[in-house]
Design a protein around this motif. Structure first.
Motif, PDB file in Angstrom:
ATOM      1  N   LEU A  67      30.149  81.685   0.028  1.00 48.42           N
ATOM      2  CA  LEU A  67      29.574  81.363   1.329  1.00 48.42           C
ATOM      3  C   LEU A  67      28.638  80.158   1.247  1.00 48.42           C
ATOM      4  N   ALA A  68      27.896  80.054   0.152  1.00 46.48           N
ATOM      5  CA  ALA A  68      27.032  78.888  -0.034  1.00 46.48           C
ATOM      6  C   ALA A  68      27.881  77.625  -0.192  1.00 46.48           C
ATOM      7  N   ALA A  69      28.927  77.702  -0.997  1.00 44.36           N
ATOM      8  CA  ALA A  69      29.788  76.544  -1.221  1.00 44.36           C
ATOM      9  C   ALA A  69      30.505  76.127   0.065  1.00 44.36           C
ATOM     10  N   LEU A  70      30.845  77.092   0.902  1.00 37.41           N
ATOM     11  CA  LEU A  70      31.537  76.801   2.157  1.00 37.41           C
ATOM     12  C   LEU A  70      30.577  76.436   3.289  1.00 37.41           C
ATOM     13  N   ASN A  71      29.276  76.496   3.020  1.00 40.51           N
ATOM     14  CA  ASN A  71      28.251  76.184   4.016  1.00 40.51           C
ATOM     15  C   ASN A  71      28.406  77.057   5.259  1.00 40.51           C
ATOM     16  N   ARG A  72      28.340  78.348   5.045  1.00 40.13           N
ATOM     17  CA  ARG A  72      28.424  79.326   6.129  1.00 40.13           C
ATOM     18  C   ARG A  72      27.072  80.032   6.241  1.00 40.13           C
ATOM     19  N   PRO A  73      26.091  79.385   6.898  1.00 42.26           N
ATOM     20  CA  PRO A  73      24.709  79.885   6.870  1.00 42.26           C
ATOM     21  C   PRO A  73      24.511  81.286   7.445  1.00 42.26           C
ATOM     22  N   HIS A  74      25.150  81.582   8.565  1.00 39.79           N
ATOM     23  CA  HIS A  74      24.954  82.907   9.172  1.00 39.79           C
ATOM     24  C   HIS A  74      25.454  83.998   8.231  1.00 39.79           C
ATOM     25  N   GLU A  75      26.653  83.805   7.712  1.00 40.20           N
ATOM     26  CA  GLU A  75      27.234  84.791   6.803  1.00 40.20           C
ATOM     27  C   GLU A  75      26.445  84.868   5.496  1.00 40.20           C
ATOM     28  N   LEU A  76      25.990  83.718   4.995  1.00 40.56           N
ATOM     29  CA  LEU A  76      25.230  83.714   3.744  1.00 40.56           C
ATOM     30  C   LEU A  76      23.949  84.527   3.890  1.00 40.56           C
ATOM     31  N   LYS A  77      23.221  84.288   4.937  1.00 39.59           N
ATOM     32  CA  LYS A  77      21.956  85.003   5.139  1.00 39.59           C
ATOM     33  C   LYS A  77      22.197  86.516   5.234  1.00 39.59           C
ATOM     34  N   MET A  78      23.230  86.891   5.960  1.00 41.17           N
ATOM     35  CA  MET A  78      23.558  88.307   6.105  1.00 41.17           C
ATOM     36  C   MET A  78      23.952  88.907   4.751  1.00 41.17           C
ATOM     37  N   HIS A  79      24.709  88.144   3.953  1.00 42.89           N
ATOM     38  CA  HIS A  79      25.172  88.667   2.670  1.00 42.89           C
ATOM     39  C   HIS A  79      24.092  88.634   1.589  1.00 42.89           C
ATOM     40  N   VAL A  80      23.060  87.811   1.739  1.00 40.31           N
ATOM     41  CA  VAL A  80      21.916  87.900   0.827  1.00 40.31           C
ATOM     42  C   VAL A  80      21.262  89.268   1.004  1.00 40.31           C
ATOM     43  N   LYS A  81      21.086  89.668   2.245  1.00 38.92           N
ATOM     44  CA  LYS A  81      20.501  90.984   2.522  1.00 38.92           C
ATOM     45  C   LYS A  81      21.406  92.089   1.974  1.00 38.92           C
ATOM     46  N   GLY A  82      22.706  91.931   2.162  1.00 38.98           N
ATOM     47  CA  GLY A  82      23.653  92.904   1.620  1.00 38.98           C
ATOM     48  C   GLY A  82      23.628  92.943   0.109  1.00 38.98           C
ATOM     49  N   ALA A  83      23.498  91.782  -0.517  1.00 39.43           N
ATOM     50  CA  ALA A  83      23.445  91.719  -1.975  1.00 39.43           C
ATOM     51  C   ALA A  83      22.226  92.485  -2.495  1.00 39.43           C
ATOM     52  N   LEU A  84      21.104  92.327  -1.829  1.00 41.11           N
ATOM     53  CA  LEU A  84      19.905  93.069  -2.232  1.00 41.11           C
ATOM     54  C   LEU A  84      20.150  94.577  -2.110  1.00 41.11           C
ATOM     55  N   ARG A  85      20.845  94.995  -1.030  1.00 44.95           N
ATOM     56  CA  ARG A  85      21.184  96.418  -0.874  1.00 44.95           C
ATOM     57  C   ARG A  85      22.113  96.896  -1.989  1.00 44.95           C
TER      58      ARG A  85
END
Length: 125
Positions: A67-85
């Motif tokens: 997601l970072a490489a594809l520059n998908r900010p909305h999805e990246l931010k959501m998946h950072v939170k998911g990664a922490l979970r």
């Protein structure tokens, strides 16, 4: 659509992204975007995330990099939170994003670090 795969995907999606977010996505779906919600839940979350070969933590780290490489900010931010979970530590997120800087470029990495930091602050709030 396979009800079993969909149901499995719905549970996985809620466990990663948060039940409130997922339930809100479905509650606000309309005739136009409901098929997208169903497709993503069944195939992305049920058929792929539901496989046993990779654990959720590994899948989260892969998602962050892509997601970072594809520059998908909305999805990246959501998946950072998911990664922490999913048990990904802040140090591991940092290392994934440093890898992005090298392979996807400094601008993508800078944006990813900024968004990840915002997401982590929101989780702590």
């Amino acid at each position: 659509m396979s009800k079993d795969v969909f149901d499995k995907g719905f549970e996985i999606r809620k466990s990663v992204l948060g039940a409130e977010f997922v339930e809100k996505s479905f509650a606000s779906a309309d005739d136009f975007n409901r098929p997208l919600q169903e497709l993503v839940t069944e195939y992305c979350w049920g058929a792929v995330w539901g496989r046993d070969t990779l654990d959720k933590k590994t899948r989260s780290m892969l998602n962050l990099a892509m997601l970072a490489a594809l520059n998908r900010p909305h999805e990246l931010k959501m998946h950072v939170k998911g990664a922490l979970r999913n048990g990904v530590t802040k140090d591991e997120i940092r290392e994934v994003l440093l890898q992005v800087v090298i392979y996807a470029g400094v601008p993508a990495g800078v944006d990813a670090f900024r968004l990840a930091r915002e997401a982590m602050q929101e989780v702590q709030a």
